[in-house]
Design an enzyme around this catalytic site. Structure first.
Site, mmCIF file in Angstrom:
data_model
loop_
_atom_site.group_PDB
_atom_site.id
_atom_site.type_symbol
_atom_site.label_atom_id
_atom_site.label_comp_id
_atom_site.label_asym_id
_atom_site.label_seq_id
_atom_site.Cartn_x
_atom_site.Cartn_y
_atom_site.Cartn_z
ATOM 1 N N CYS A 1 74.471 30.506 110.849
ATOM 2 C CA CYS A 1 73.732 30.594 112.123
ATOM 3 C C CYS A 1 72.601 29.567 112.139
ATOM 4 O O CYS A 1 72.432 28.822 113.107
ATOM 5 C CB CYS A 1 73.138 31.984 112.311
ATOM 6 N N ASP A 32 40.760 20.993 87.012
ATOM 7 C CA ASP A 32 39.309 21.007 87.139
ATOM 8 C C ASP A 32 38.757 21.878 86.002
ATOM 9 O O ASP A 32 39.494 22.662 85.408
ATOM 10 C CB ASP A 32 38.940 21.591 88.509
ATOM 11 N N CYS A 81 72.940 34.722 109.245
ATOM 12 C CA CYS A 81 73.344 34.077 107.989
ATOM 13 C C CYS A 81 73.032 32.584 108.043
ATOM 14 O O CYS A 81 72.569 32.070 109.060
ATOM 15 C CB CYS A 81 74.834 34.285 107.733
#
Length: 625
Positions: free
Chosen positions: A14, A433, A11
C-alpha cells in the site's frame, strides 16, 4: 517539506503504491511514505490539494497534518484498542467453531443431540459461526478487494482471497451436501462433510488479526519516546498583564508577552529575562545537567526549569517556533523518514503481492493437471496465499528503524532522519563532549584547603552554615558533602545572596563571607600561597570557592564535575567496535588531559570554543566517517 496523514494503508505494498502515485506528480522532488506512522513527507512545489487527490485516486485517504506530534500517537492507540476487541470476539466464536468442526468431528467431543447424525445442521452452524468472524474482520475484505479494484493488490488482498476462497468453496460443499441428502446419496453426504473449510476461513482472519495487533502494539511502543518528550512541554503560562499575574493555556501566549516563572517551575516559551536572576536547568534541551546562571538580558528556552529566583521574561518564540517544539518535530520527522535500506525493501514489496497471487494460481493449476481433486488443489493454492500474508520484508525494516529511533530518543539521542540512523552503524570516529557526557555534570567537592587559622572541619562547618540558605548548584555540592561528613549545622542570621559574587551572613556577631576570589579579596586578605593554589585548582578544571570570617581567610573549597562511573567502560566498548574515540571540550588542556586519561579516550582536543567545534568536526570527518 509538508507532512500528510495517510489512511487505509495495511501493508508495505500500500505504502509503495501511494509513494509511486505522488512521486509521479509534477513538482514533487521527493516523497516518502511511512507505513508504521501512517505518514507521508512530500518535498516540492506541488499543492496539497493535488497530492491528496493523487492519494485518493490510488484508493487511500490523505490529509495535511495539523499536529504531527499527537495525531500518529492518538491513531495508533485507537487502532490497537479496536484490534483488541476484534481479536477477542473472533477468538470467542473461533473456539466454538473449532469445538464443533474439529473437536466433535475428529475426537467425538459431546454435542447437543440435535447435531448427532445431522451433518447438514453441523454444516449450517459452521457457516454461521465462520460468517460472523468474517463480518467482524470485514476490514480485510474491504481493503483487499478495494486494492484489486484499483489494480493495487496488497497484503489484505491475499488474506481476503484465501479466506473468501475457503468460505465460498465450503458453502458450495454445504449446498451440494443438502442436494445429496435430498436425493438419499449418503456416501456423497459424508464425502462433502470432509470438504468443509469454514474453520480455515475463520482461522486465517483470526491469526492475521493477532499479527496486526502485535504490529500496532509495536507502533505504540515506538511512540513512547515522543510521548515522554511531549510530557515535558509546559501546558500553561503565567502572563503579566498590567502588573497582574494571569495563568493562561500555553496556546494563548503571544510574541512580546511578559510572563513570570516561579522557582522550580518550567519556562513556558522561548524568551529573555527582563527582571531577576537564577540558575536554569537546561538538560531537557542540551543534555547539560549543570544549571546555567542567567541574569537580565539572557535568553531562556521552553521546557527548561527555573532552579531558584523569581523571573520576569519576555516571549520571543511561541508555539511551534520554540526550540523544544522543534526538537519534538525533529523526532517526529525522523520517525516518518526512510533509510536507504527501507527503500530497497519497499521496491520488493511493491511487486510482492502480484507475484504471490500468480504463484498461487500456478500452484492450483499444476495440482489439477496432476490429477488431484479440486478441493486438494484449492487448499494448496490458499496455503500459498496465506503463508505469504505477513509482509515481513516490508515491515521488518521500518519497525527496526522506528524502534531504534525510539530507544535512542529515550536515552537522549536524537536522529534528524532515518538516513542518519543507518549512517550511525558505519561510524569510524566518535567525538564526545566532556561535561555531562563523560563526567556526571553535577558539581562535587574535590578539595578542602584550610588556612593555618582554621581546621578542615571548621572550614566545612562555616561553609555549610553559609551555603545552607543558598539554592545555587555549587552550594548544593557543599551542602551534600557536609551532610555526608555529618557536620553539625551552625545557625546564621542576616543571610544575603549577592548574585555573581557570593554570600554573606552573621555567625556569632561576626560576618561570614563565601564566594569567588574577586569578592573575598575585597573582604579579607588572601595570601599569595592561596592565590597560587586557587590558580592551580582552576587549571585542573575545578571551581575554587573562598571562605572568610571577618577579615580572616578560613580556606578554599574546590568544587568540580567528576567522571561518571561507567564512562571508561562505555568508551572501552566503543573502542572494541573499532571506533576512534575523541574527547572534544572547551576546557583547558590540563583539565581535559586529566579527564581524558582517566576515561581512556584515544585523543583529546581541548580549549575549543563552541564556534570552533564545528570546524573540528569537519576536520575529523576528513579522516573517517
Amino acid at each position: 517539506m509538508k507532512q500528510y496523514t495517510v489512511t487505509g494503508m495495511s501493508c508495505a505494498a500500500c505504502s509503495a503504491r501511494v509513494e509511486r502515485a505522488v512521486s509521479c506528480l509534477d513538482g514533487v522532488e521527493a516523497c516518502s511514505v511511512n507505513l508504521l506512522t501512517n505518514s507521508m513527507n512530500v518535498e516540492g512545489s506541488v499543492s496539497p490539494e493535488t497530492v491528496i487527490q493523487a492519494v485518493q485516486a490510488s484508493g487511500y485517504g490523505a490529509a495535511l497534518k495539523t499536529s504531527a506530534k499527537t495525531e500518529s500517537i492518538r491513531s495508533t492507540t485507537d487502532v490497537t484498542a479496536h484490534l483488541k476487541w476484534r481479536l477477542l470476539f473472533s477468538l470467542i466464536f473461533l473456539v466454538v467453531l473449532m469445538y464443533f468442526s474439529m473437536g466433535h468431528m475428529m475426537w467425538n467431543w459431546p454435542v447437543p443431540q440435535f447435531f448427532h447424525e445431522n451433518p447438514v445442521a453441523m454444516g449450517v452452524l459452521q457457516l454461521l459461526l465462520s460468517g460472523i468472524i468474517l463480518v467482524i474482520n470485514q476490514k480485510f475484505f474491504i481493503n483487499g478487494f478495494k486494492g484489486l479494484l484499483y489494480k493495487a493488490p496488497n497484503m489484505d488482498t491475499l488474506v481476503a482471497m484465501g479466506s473468501a476462497a475457503s468460505f465460498l468453496y465450503s458453502t458450495y460443499a454445504l449446498f451440494a451436501m443438502i442436494g445429496a441428502q435430498g436425493s438419499g446419496n449418503l456416501t456423497a453426504v459424508h464425502r462433502y462433510m470432509h470438504e468443509f473449510y469454514f474453520e480455515s476461513a475463520a482461522m486465517i482472519l483470526t491469526l492475521i488479526t493477532v499479527g496486526k495487533m502485535l504490529e500496532a502494539h509495536s507502533k505504540g511502543k515506538t511512540t513512547d519516546a515522543l510521548k515522554s518528550l511531549m510530557k515535558l512541554a509546559p501546558k500553561t503560562a503565567i502572563l503579566l498583564k498590567d502588573q497582574v499575574e494571569v495563568e493562561v493555556p500555553i496556546e494563548q501566549v503571544k510574541k512580546g508577552d511578559r510572563f513570570v516563572v516561579y522557582p522550580g517551575k518550567s519556562i513556558p516559551v522561548d524568551g529573555f529575562i527582563v527582571d531577576g536572576n537564577s540558575a536554569i536547568d537546561e538538560s531537557a534541551l542540551t543534555g547539560e545537567s549543570i544549571p546555567v546562571d542567567k541574569e537580565v538580558g539572557d535568553t531562556v528556552s521552553a521546557a527548561t526549569i527555573n532552579q531558584y529566583g523569581y523571573l520576569v521574561c519576555e516571549a520571543t518564540r511561541v508555539g511551534e517556533d520554540t526550540t523544544f517544539s522543534q526538537i519534538i518535530q525533529m523526532v517526529s520527522d525522523a520517525a516518518a523518514t526512510k533509510a536507504p535500506i527501507a527503500k530497497v525493501a519497499d521496491k520488493v514489496s511493491g511487486v510482492f503481492v502480484p507475484v504471490v497471487i500468480t504463484i498461487a494460481v500456478i500452484t492450483f493449476f499444476i495440482w489439477m493437471l496432476l490429477g488431484k481433486p479440486f478441493s486438494f488443489s484449492l487448499a494448496r493454492s490458499i496455503s500459498v496465499l496465506v503463508i505469504s500474508c505477513p509482509c515481513a520484508l516490508g515491515l521488518a525494516t521500518p519497525v527496526a528503524i522506528m524502534v531504534g529511533n525510539g530507544k535512542a530518543a529515550k536515552n537522549g539521542i536524537l536522529f534528524k532522519n532515518a538516513v542518519s540512523l543507518e549512517e550511525t552503524g558505519k561510524i569510524q570516529i566518535v567525538a564526545l563532549d566532556k561535561t555531562g557526557t563523560i563526567t556526571n555534570g553535577e558539581p562535587r567537592v574535590t578539595d578542602l584547603i584550610a588556612t593555618g587559622n582554621c581546621t578542615e572541619e571548621a572550614l566545612l562547618a562555616s561553609a555549610y552554615a553559609l551555603e545552607q540558605k543558598s539554592e545555587h548548584p555549587l552550594a548544593k555540592a557543599i551542602i551534600s558533602h557536609a551532610e555526608e561528613q555529618q557536620i553539625h549545622l551552625l545557625s546564621v542570621t542576616d543571610f544575603e545572596a549577592l548574585p555573581g559574587n557570593g554570600l554573606t551572613a552573621k555567625l556569632d556577631a561576626e560576618f561570614l563571607y563565601g564566594g569567588n576570589f574577586k569578592f573575598i579579596s575585597g573582604k579579607a586578605e588572601i595570601p599569595s600561597k592561596y592565590k597560587e593554589l586557587a590558580l592551580q585548582l582552576s587549571r585542573e578544571g575545578k571551581t575554587p570557592l573562598f571562605f572568610a570570617k571577618g577579615k580572616t581567610l578560613l580556606g578554599i573549597i574546590a568544587v568540580a564535575d567528576t567522571m561518571k562511573e561507567d564512562s571508561s567502560r562505555a568508551i572501552q566498548e566503543l573502542q572494541n567496535m573499532g571506533i576512534h574515540v575523541v574527547m572534544l571540550t572547551g576546557d583547558n588542556e590540563q583539565t581535559a588531559n586529566t579527564i581524558g586519561k582517566q576515561a581512556g579516550v584515544d585523543e583529546v582536543i581541548a580549549g575549543v570554543l563552541p564556534a570552533g567545534k564545528e570546524l573540528t568536526i569537519q576536520k575529523l570527518q576528513r579522516k573517517g566517517k
